[in-house]
Design an enzyme around this catalytic site. Sequence first.
Site, mmCIF file in Angstrom:
data_model
loop_
_atom_site.group_PDB
_atom_site.id
_atom_site.type_symbol
_atom_site.label_atom_id
_atom_site.label_comp_id
_atom_site.label_asym_id
_atom_site.label_seq_id
_atom_site.Cartn_x
_atom_site.Cartn_y
_atom_site.Cartn_z
ATOM 1 N N LYS A 100 -2.945 11.229 4.347
ATOM 2 C CA LYS A 100 -2.830 10.014 5.139
ATOM 3 C C LYS A 100 -1.588 10.027 6.047
ATOM 4 C CE LYS A 100 -5.214 7.328 1.576
ATOM 5 N NZ LYS A 100 -5.179 6.143 0.689
ATOM 6 N N ARG A 145 -5.942 -1.853 -7.378
ATOM 7 C CA ARG A 145 -6.950 -1.611 -6.352
ATOM 8 C C ARG A 145 -8.332 -1.964 -6.885
ATOM 9 N NH1 ARG A 145 -5.330 1.805 -2.290
ATOM 10 N NH2 ARG A 145 -7.193 0.983 -1.258
ATOM 11 N N PRO A 202 -6.129 3.318 6.287
ATOM 12 C CA PRO A 202 -7.076 4.359 6.681
ATOM 13 C C PRO A 202 -7.094 5.504 5.665
ATOM 14 C CG PRO A 202 -5.565 3.828 8.480
ATOM 15 C CD PRO A 202 -5.065 3.122 7.280
ATOM 16 N N GLU A 203 -8.287 6.022 5.393
ATOM 17 C CA GLU A 203 -8.392 7.179 4.512
ATOM 18 C C GLU A 203 -8.217 8.451 5.328
ATOM 19 O OE1 GLU A 203 -11.200 6.995 1.338
ATOM 20 O OE2 GLU A 203 -11.405 4.820 1.471
#
Length: 272
Positions: free
Chosen positions: A52, A262, A2-3
């Site tokens: 986060k 990423r 989750p951001e």
Amino acid sequence: MPEGHALHRLARRQQRLLGGQRLHVSSPQGRFAHEAALLDGMVFRTAEAWGKHLIHRWDDGGRGTAAVHRIVHVHLGIYGTFREEPLPMPEPTGQVRMRLIGPELGIDLRGPNACEIYSPDQLDALVARLGPDPLRKDADPEIAWRAIHKSRRAIGSLLMDQKIIAGIGNIYRAEVLFRVGVDPYRPGTGVTRDEFDAVWADLLHLMPIGVRRGHIHVVRPEDDHGAPAYSSDRPRTYVYRRAGEPCRLCGTAVLWAEMEGRNLFWCPSCQS
């Protein structure tokens, strides 16, 4: 993972649902059992997010110097989730790290990267190693600008570094760089102050929308048409997960590469 907007939304919801309530706390899985016993019967005071990271603050309801205070740090990582259940809660199944039961509902935490009691010094150390969080009122963009301006790393990597800006993940990284027209491979030293200010301003605009709506919305209304979103339950994006598809603005094929492990997406024309 989750951001940051998702953690801030979660903190606001838990504050609304649990704030001021005395809770029963357990660890059906057992990995948080000792800590859960310390929290059991305490009052859940506040929930807040730093990037986060989720922070719960508890006390025993006492006053003055005799009051007992505790801090819980949660980092969901890739697999962590909170699940709300009506009362009475069903018997726990699977790996429930922490179970919170209040007067009106219960919440199970499963699969977090971290769930631990912090001392005030540990919390201070965590905050000290995080960059400014655009969703916090105390965020200082000068800290991020100084770090970016002196670095030869690609801006696409710098924006994902939680020590530089806290809460930014892959989607915001890709979409904000597209919206301000910056090549993700440009070194930090090559980013102008005006471009950094545009990135920061866009984060201040977009991330609260994600908090309110529960999804990341990045496409301007005039561009919100044409090719569907990358998933049926997500809003449209400009470049994220659109490799090989035409750019919504110029028609050039969106590119994909791997940057520091990423996925990276960008338009070579709009972000030249």
